[in-house]
Design an enzyme around this catalytic site. Structure first.
Site, PDB file in Angstrom:
ATOM      1  N   HIS A   5       0.819  -1.218   0.000  1.00 43.71           N
ATOM      2  CA  HIS A   5       0.000   0.000   0.000  1.00 43.71           C
ATOM      3  C   HIS A   5       0.850   1.264   0.000  1.00 43.71           C
ATOM      4  CE1 HIS A   5       0.696   1.072   4.278  1.00 43.71           C
ATOM      5  NE2 HIS A   5       0.669  -0.231   4.511  1.00 43.71           N
ATOM      6  N   CYS A  33       2.783  -4.661   7.039  1.00 42.45           N
ATOM      7  CA  CYS A  33       2.500  -4.422   5.625  1.00 42.45           C
ATOM      8  C   CYS A  33       3.706  -3.795   4.928  1.00 42.45           C
ATOM      9  CB  CYS A  33       1.276  -3.521   5.475  1.00 42.45           C
ATOM     10  SG  CYS A  33      -0.273  -4.313   5.975  1.00 42.45           S
TER      11      CYS A  33
END
Length: 207
Positions: free
Chosen positions: A166, A182
């Site tokens: 992301h 992440c």
């Protein structure tokens, strides 16, 4: 003899060219691509890219792998994400990764792609940071959203891994280990990666 000399010279030239394909050095660097971006009603601010180490700027590099073009390979140790291309090349992006205790590695697939995604903190994160409870139902998209301008959702044979590729507004985190697991990219880079990546693409995350 002249023909033989030409053949030898050509062979040497080819060998030199092939050797160059294994250096891993930058073939093209996109340092100028981090300016202001208008996207879906939002205006992403310019990144002061001179403050980000040049090795983390988006660039095309030589990259030998048996993986097919379109595969994403994440090197969490060196903080690079490679999108495999044809002819021994890859698009390389600088990344931020999970801090100690939050690392993840394995093989997954991109099951979903989202533009300006909603961020929902996991229950475990809310337990560590109770102030995030207000976003239990989801934090709306926006410039301050932790998922940034794009998110690619990683699933494996068991389903949703909970991990994402992301964007992030925190460009200073690139090259560091400070996320909750992440893989984060600068917003201008995640938009570029999003546009080049297909649903179902293989993702390999290495420690």
């Amino acid at each position: 003899m002249r023909f033989k000399s030409i053949v030898v010279a050509a062979a040497l030239g080819l060998a030199t060219a092939l050797a160059g394909c294994t250096t891993g050095g930058p073939l093209k660097v996109f340092t100028s691509d981090y300016g202001t971006v208008k996207d879906a009603g939002y205006q992403l601010p310019r990144i002061p890219i001179s403050q980000v180490p040049r090795k983390y700027h988006r660039q095309i590099v030589s990259y030998e792998t048996k993986e097919k073009p379109g595969t994403i390979i994440v090197d969490t140790k060196d903080k690079y994400l490679y999108l495999v291309q044809e002819n021994g090349k890859a698009m390389r992006y600088g990344i931020g990764v999970g801090r100690e205790g939050f690392e993840w590695s394995g093989t997954a697939r991109i099951a979903m792609k989202r533009e300006w995604p909603t961020w929902t903190p996991p229950a475990a994160m809310i337990g560590r940071q109770p102030e995030l409870a207000k976003w239990r139902g989801g934090m709306p998209p926006g410039l301050s959203n932790p998922l940034g301008a794009r998110a690619l959702y990683l699933f494996d044979s068991s389903g949703d891994t909970g991990y994402r590729l992301h964007g992030t507004p925190e460009w200073r985190s690139i090259g560091k280990a400070m996320s909750s697991g992440c893989i984060r990219l600068m917003n201008q880079d995640i938009i570029d990666l999003y546009n080049r990546t297909e649903n179902g693409a293989k993702v390999i995350v290495k420690r």
